[in-house]
Design a protein around this motif. Structure first.
Motif, PDB file in Angstrom:
ATOM      1  N   GLU A  47      22.708  36.432  10.816  1.00 15.69           N
ATOM      2  CA  GLU A  47      23.931  37.611  10.745  1.00 15.69           C
ATOM      3  C   GLU A  47      24.432  37.628  12.076  1.00 15.69           C
ATOM      4  OE1 GLU A  47      21.542  40.625   9.598  1.00 15.69           O
ATOM      5  OE2 GLU A  47      20.730  41.391  11.649  1.00 15.69           O
ATOM      6  N   THR A  48      25.675  38.316  12.183  1.00 12.46           N
ATOM      7  CA  THR A  48      26.705  38.552  13.284  1.00 12.46           C
ATOM      8  C   THR A  48      25.895  39.700  14.050  1.00 12.46           C
ATOM      9  OG1 THR A  48      27.815  40.173  12.199  1.00 12.46           O
ATOM     10  CG2 THR A  48      28.728  38.056  12.240  1.00 12.46           C
ATOM     11  N   ALA A  49      26.261  39.988  15.376  1.00 14.98           N
ATOM     12  CA  ALA A  49      25.680  40.874  16.032  1.00 14.98           C
ATOM     13  C   ALA A  49      25.739  42.328  15.434  1.00 14.98           C
ATOM     14  CB  ALA A  49      26.394  40.983  17.587  1.00 14.98           C
ATOM     15  N   ASP A  50      26.615  42.584  14.644  1.00 15.77           N
ATOM     16  CA  ASP A  50      26.981  43.846  14.157  1.00 15.77           C
ATOM     17  C   ASP A  50      26.180  43.778  12.586  1.00 15.77           C
ATOM     18  OD1 ASP A  50      28.791  42.198  12.912  1.00 15.77           O
ATOM     19  OD2 ASP A  50      30.460  43.696  12.966  1.00 15.77           O
ATOM     20  N   GLN A  51      25.369  42.704  12.510  1.00 18.26           N
ATOM     21  CA  GLN A  51      24.287  42.741  11.289  1.00 18.26           C
ATOM     22  C   GLN A  51      25.111  42.489   9.950  1.00 18.26           C
ATOM     23  OE1 GLN A  51      21.706  46.162  11.295  1.00 18.26           O
ATOM     24  NE2 GLN A  51      20.776  45.459  12.974  1.00 18.26           N
ATOM     25  N   ASN A  52      26.244  41.932  10.240  1.00 16.32           N
ATOM     26  CA  ASN A  52      26.568  41.192   8.799  1.00 16.32           C
ATOM     27  C   ASN A  52      26.350  39.827   8.676  1.00 16.32           C
ATOM     28  OD1 ASN A  52      28.438  43.424   8.089  1.00 16.32           O
ATOM     29  ND2 ASN A  52      29.583  42.826   9.821  1.00 16.32           N
ATOM     30  N   ALA A  53      25.682  39.598   7.349  1.00 14.03           N
ATOM     31  CA  ALA A  53      25.569  38.288   6.955  1.00 14.03           C
ATOM     32  C   ALA A  53      26.234  37.331   6.903  1.00 14.03           C
ATOM     33  CB  ALA A  53      24.465  38.293   5.580  1.00 14.03           C
ATOM     34  N   VAL A  54      26.067  36.088   7.801  1.00 15.40           N
ATOM     35  CA  VAL A  54      27.124  34.983   7.459  1.00 15.40           C
ATOM     36  C   VAL A  54      26.555  33.842   6.485  1.00 15.40           C
ATOM     37  CG1 VAL A  54      28.271  35.501   9.767  1.00 15.40           C
ATOM     38  CG2 VAL A  54      26.002  34.001   9.977  1.00 15.40           C
ATOM     39  N   GLY A  55      25.144  33.749   6.270  1.00 17.58           N
ATOM     40  CA  GLY A  55      24.586  32.954   5.379  1.00 17.58           C
ATOM     41  C   GLY A  55      23.240  32.625   5.545  1.00 17.58           C
ATOM     42  N   ASP A  56      22.615  32.397   4.168  1.00 13.92           N
ATOM     43  CA  ASP A  56      21.300  32.187   3.853  1.00 13.92           C
ATOM     44  C   ASP A  56      20.677  30.860   4.215  1.00 13.92           C
ATOM     45  OD1 ASP A  56      21.145  34.967   3.065  1.00 13.92           O
ATOM     46  OD2 ASP A  56      21.558  34.064   1.094  1.00 13.92           O
ATOM     47  N   LEU A  57      19.516  30.922   4.931  1.00 12.54           N
ATOM     48  CA  LEU A  57      18.956  29.494   5.269  1.00 12.54           C
ATOM     49  C   LEU A  57      17.730  29.223   4.298  1.00 12.54           C
ATOM     50  CD1 LEU A  57      18.829  29.760   9.022  1.00 12.54           C
ATOM     51  CD2 LEU A  57      20.408  28.447   7.668  1.00 12.54           C
ATOM     52  N   ALA A  58      17.090  30.145   3.711  1.00 14.25           N
ATOM     53  CA  ALA A  58      15.751  29.939   2.762  1.00 14.25           C
ATOM     54  C   ALA A  58      15.571  31.395   2.243  1.00 14.25           C
ATOM     55  CB  ALA A  58      14.709  29.277   3.550  1.00 14.25           C
ATOM     56  N   VAL A  59      15.343  31.239   0.920  1.00 14.76           N
ATOM     57  CA  VAL A  59      14.606  32.293   0.266  1.00 14.76           C
ATOM     58  C   VAL A  59      13.449  31.735  -0.887  1.00 14.76           C
ATOM     59  CG1 VAL A  59      15.122  34.077  -1.707  1.00 14.76           C
ATOM     60  CG2 VAL A  59      17.059  33.419  -0.029  1.00 14.76           C
ATOM     61  N   GLN A  72      13.921  39.069  -9.922  1.00  9.76           N
ATOM     62  CA  GLN A  72      14.186  40.377 -10.126  1.00  9.76           C
ATOM     63  C   GLN A  72      13.224  41.196  -8.939  1.00  9.76           C
ATOM     64  OE1 GLN A  72      12.275  42.438 -13.353  1.00  9.76           O
ATOM     65  NE2 GLN A  72      10.382  41.076 -13.424  1.00  9.76           N
ATOM     66  N   TRP A  73      12.329  40.610  -8.538  1.00  7.12           N
ATOM     67  CA  TRP A  73      11.507  41.233  -7.164  1.00  7.12           C
ATOM     68  C   TRP A  73      12.236  40.987  -5.891  1.00  7.12           C
ATOM     69  CZ3 TRP A  73       9.246  44.760  -9.583  1.00  7.12           C
ATOM     70  CH2 TRP A  73       8.670  44.619 -10.800  1.00  7.12           C
ATOM     71  N   LEU A  74      13.436  40.059  -5.844  1.00  6.81           N
ATOM     72  CA  LEU A  74      13.900  39.636  -4.597  1.00  6.81           C
ATOM     73  C   LEU A  74      14.439  41.036  -3.869  1.00  6.81           C
ATOM     74  CD1 LEU A  74      15.934  36.513  -5.406  1.00  6.81           C
ATOM     75  CD2 LEU A  74      14.035  36.749  -4.054  1.00  6.81           C
ATOM     76  N   LYS A  75      14.851  41.916  -4.731  1.00  7.32           N
ATOM     77  CA  LYS A  75      15.499  43.063  -3.925  1.00  7.32           C
ATOM     78  C   LYS A  75      14.417  43.974  -3.120  1.00  7.32           C
ATOM     79  CE  LYS A  75      14.654  45.547  -8.548  1.00  7.32           C
ATOM     80  NZ  LYS A  75      15.471  45.207  -9.859  1.00  7.32           N
ATOM     81  N   ASP A  76      13.161  43.723  -3.332  1.00  6.17           N
ATOM     82  CA  ASP A  76      12.012  44.191  -2.343  1.00  6.17           C
ATOM     83  C   ASP A  76      12.285  43.795  -1.018  1.00  6.17           C
ATOM     84  OD1 ASP A  76      10.954  45.473  -4.598  1.00  6.17           O
ATOM     85  OD2 ASP A  76       9.193  44.070  -4.878  1.00  6.17           O
ATOM     86  N   MET A  77      12.959  42.545  -0.636  1.00  8.18           N
ATOM     87  CA  MET A  77      13.309  42.363   0.587  1.00  8.18           C
ATOM     88  C   MET A  77      14.792  43.077   0.910  1.00  8.18           C
ATOM     89  SD  MET A  77      12.372  38.391   0.966  1.00  8.18           S
ATOM     90  CE  MET A  77      13.160  37.871  -0.605  1.00  8.18           C
ATOM     91  N   ARG A  78      14.670  44.273   1.258  1.00  7.95           N
ATOM     92  CA  ARG A  78      15.593  45.295   1.247  1.00  7.95           C
ATOM     93  C   ARG A  78      16.904  44.797   2.264  1.00  7.95           C
ATOM     94  NH1 ARG A  78      11.858  50.563   1.163  1.00  7.95           N
ATOM     95  NH2 ARG A  78      10.954  50.189  -0.919  1.00  7.95           N
ATOM     96  N   ARG A  83      22.481  42.960   2.280  1.00  8.35           N
ATOM     97  CA  ARG A  83      23.507  42.216   2.980  1.00  8.35           C
ATOM     98  C   ARG A  83      24.046  40.938   2.352  1.00  8.35           C
ATOM     99  NH1 ARG A  83      20.256  44.635   6.595  1.00  8.35           N
ATOM    100  NH2 ARG A  83      21.470  45.492   8.629  1.00  8.35           N
ATOM    101  N   SER A  84      23.087  40.417   1.483  1.00  8.93           N
ATOM    102  CA  SER A  84      23.541  39.059   0.836  1.00  8.93           C
ATOM    103  C   SER A  84      23.171  38.737  -0.559  1.00  8.93           C
ATOM    104  CB  SER A  84      22.747  37.840   1.929  1.00  8.93           C
ATOM    105  OG  SER A  84      23.097  36.477   1.110  1.00  8.93           O
ATOM    106  N   GLY A  85      21.826  39.277  -0.843  1.00  9.81           N
ATOM    107  CA  GLY A  85      21.138  38.891  -2.263  1.00  9.81           C
ATOM    108  C   GLY A  85      21.813  39.201  -3.291  1.00  9.81           C
ATOM    109  N   ARG A  86      22.115  40.501  -3.338  1.00  7.91           N
ATOM    110  CA  ARG A  86      22.751  41.188  -4.550  1.00  7.91           C
ATOM    111  C   ARG A  86      24.005  40.291  -4.990  1.00  7.91           C
ATOM    112  NH1 ARG A  86      23.981  47.146  -2.411  1.00  7.91           N
ATOM    113  NH2 ARG A  86      25.525  46.439  -0.423  1.00  7.91           N
ATOM    114  N   ASN A  87      24.641  39.657  -4.102  1.00  3.66           N
ATOM    115  CA  ASN A  87      25.637  38.816  -4.379  1.00  3.66           C
ATOM    116  C   ASN A  87      25.620  37.588  -4.957  1.00  3.66           C
ATOM    117  OD1 ASN A  87      27.373  41.468  -3.584  1.00  3.66           O
ATOM    118  ND2 ASN A  87      27.318  40.520  -1.490  1.00  3.66           N
TER     119      ASN A  87
END
Length: 171
Positions: A47-59, A72-78, A83-87
């Motif tokens: 993520e950038t310094a202002d906490q915007n996600a720029v890319g996932d490395l691993a889930v 369905q439980w991925l949303k527990d990583m709030r 920032r990224s998962g719900r999209n």
């Protein structure tokens, strides 16, 4: 004019080479002494310094559940979810994987591939978030500057759901 053109080409080559740095990561998942232990779901992203996600490395999640029900439980990583998962549609090729047991886990990422290849020079953070059924949540950030000008190692320490996080950059 020729010198100017040559300088511009050389600067572009140096910039591309500098951004081709590799990132190696070690993530420790501690073994907790609890009555009911479940492997944590873990998301690792940049993520950038202002906490915007720029890319996932691993889930890491329960990919073995039928009909991809583990997603369905991925949303527990709030934080990651917002920032990224719900999209995203899971599983994601090259990013999704099964949960990992307690221990140290090594990951390597090439600077010539996404998301590292697309990073502009600046301040970023590598973020590791873990959430565990019948357990807690934890988020660890490791700030860094991109592109690295020399080989460098950075560390951070989780408190309960995550152990040591070590990041090494190799230009």
């Amino acid at each position: 004019m020729r010198k100017l053109l040559l300088s511009a080409l050389l600067a572009g080559l140096i910039a591309r080479t500098a951004q081709a740095a590799d990132l190696n990561l070690n993530v420790e998942i501690p073994r907790l002494d609890v009555a009911e232990y479940h492997r944590p779901y873990v998301a690792i992203w940049l993520e950038t310094a202002d906490q915007n996600a720029v890319g996932d490395l691993a889930v890491w999640y329960d990919v073995a559940m039928k009909n991809n029900e583990g997603a369905q439980w991925l949303k527990d990583m709030r934080q990651w979810w917002r920032r990224s998962g719900r999209n995203q549609q899971f599983p994601v090729d090259g990013v999704s994987g099964a949960t990992r047991p307690a221990g140290k886990h090594a990951l390597s990422f090439s600077g010539s591939q996404k998301p590292l290849a697309e990073l502009k020079p600046g301040r970023y953070a590598l973020v590791v978030e873990a959430a565990r059924e019948v357990g807690g949540r934890e988020l660890v950030r490791v700030p860094f500057d991109w592109p690295p000008t020399k080989a460098d190692s950075l560390t951070a320490q989780g408190e309960h759901e995550l152990g040591a996080i070590a990041v090494t950059f190799t230009p």
